[in-house]
Design an enzyme around this catalytic site. Sequence first.
Site, PDB file in Angstrom:
ATOM      1  N   LYS A 126     -91.854  -4.261  20.526  1.00 10.05           N
ATOM      2  CA  LYS A 126     -92.765  -3.714  19.930  1.00 10.05           C
ATOM      3  C   LYS A 126     -92.683  -2.050  20.211  1.00 10.05           C
ATOM      4  O   LYS A 126     -92.658  -1.631  20.927  1.00 10.05           O
ATOM      5  CB  LYS A 126     -94.160  -3.901  20.990  1.00 10.05           C
ATOM      6  N   GLY A 149    -106.751   2.574  24.246  1.00 13.32           N
ATOM      7  CA  GLY A 149    -107.596   2.539  25.204  1.00 13.32           C
ATOM      8  C   GLY A 149    -109.029   3.181  24.994  1.00 13.32           C
ATOM      9  O   GLY A 149    -109.724   3.246  26.211  1.00 13.32           O
ATOM     10  N   GLY A 192    -107.563   0.015  20.610  1.00 11.58           N
ATOM     11  CA  GLY A 192    -108.977   0.329  20.345  1.00 11.58           C
ATOM     12  C   GLY A 192    -110.211  -0.652  20.448  1.00 11.58           C
ATOM     13  O   GLY A 192    -111.225  -0.754  20.654  1.00 11.58           O
TER      14      GLY A 192
END
Length: 255
Positions: A97, A158, A185
């Site tokens: 990622k 976050g 989010g």
Amino acid sequence: MRDLTIGGRKFKNRFFLGTGKFASSETMKAALEASETELVTTALTRVHEGDAAHDDILKVIDRDKVVAMLNTSGARNADEAVRIAKIALAAGFKWIKLEIHPDARYLLPDPVETLKAVEECAKLGMVVLPYINADPVLARKCEEAGAAAVMPLGSPIGSNRGIRTRDMIEIIVEQSHVPVVVDAGIGLPSHAAEAIELGADAVLANTAVAAAADPVKMAEAFKLAVRAAELGIKAGPAAQRATASATSPMDIFNV
């Protein structure tokens, strides 16, 4: 709703889970089990050997059932991200990622450096999932560069603010030929359900689960929310209308 296949691997569970911020390895393990996730993401520093293995992500997952995808969190440019990816690949981790966010305040991904890193990691033969702004043009370019899926943000990492990029995610979903995983989010199970209802193929959350008062219950709640949204789509929702539509006959008193 299309089947979810990334990097040649089929997934039944569309809820993916990050492994940061958990209070303990025991809590993390229990949350992973409750979520029944088939993909987890973790920073390279969480993969240890020897005496440090008490915090080793590999000790709490079954890699025959769960994909462990390392991320490049902390990288400030493409060179740093690719360097981390090469270390991961040498350690036997093919999935990566890409996270490149030089801005420490909002942790927004750098689109230029991210695209460069996608190109380089794809050339290495890795299964590349870039974390990106909800930018349809960038999503398409990442796909063309070899990304196995794209991961547009719902809102800053976050923040738990939910999906503030709804319109752009809808366009990305419409145009994408690779899976779309809404990432960052996501603060509530309802946010995850919304992402699936928008057409996203999967959702990744971390803080919302790890920072909850009861991470294990929250992990299960996310799993159920995603499944409910998926089942609702498969059931064929009734068409939306601009006007009301009576659910009972309106002429029973017309005698």
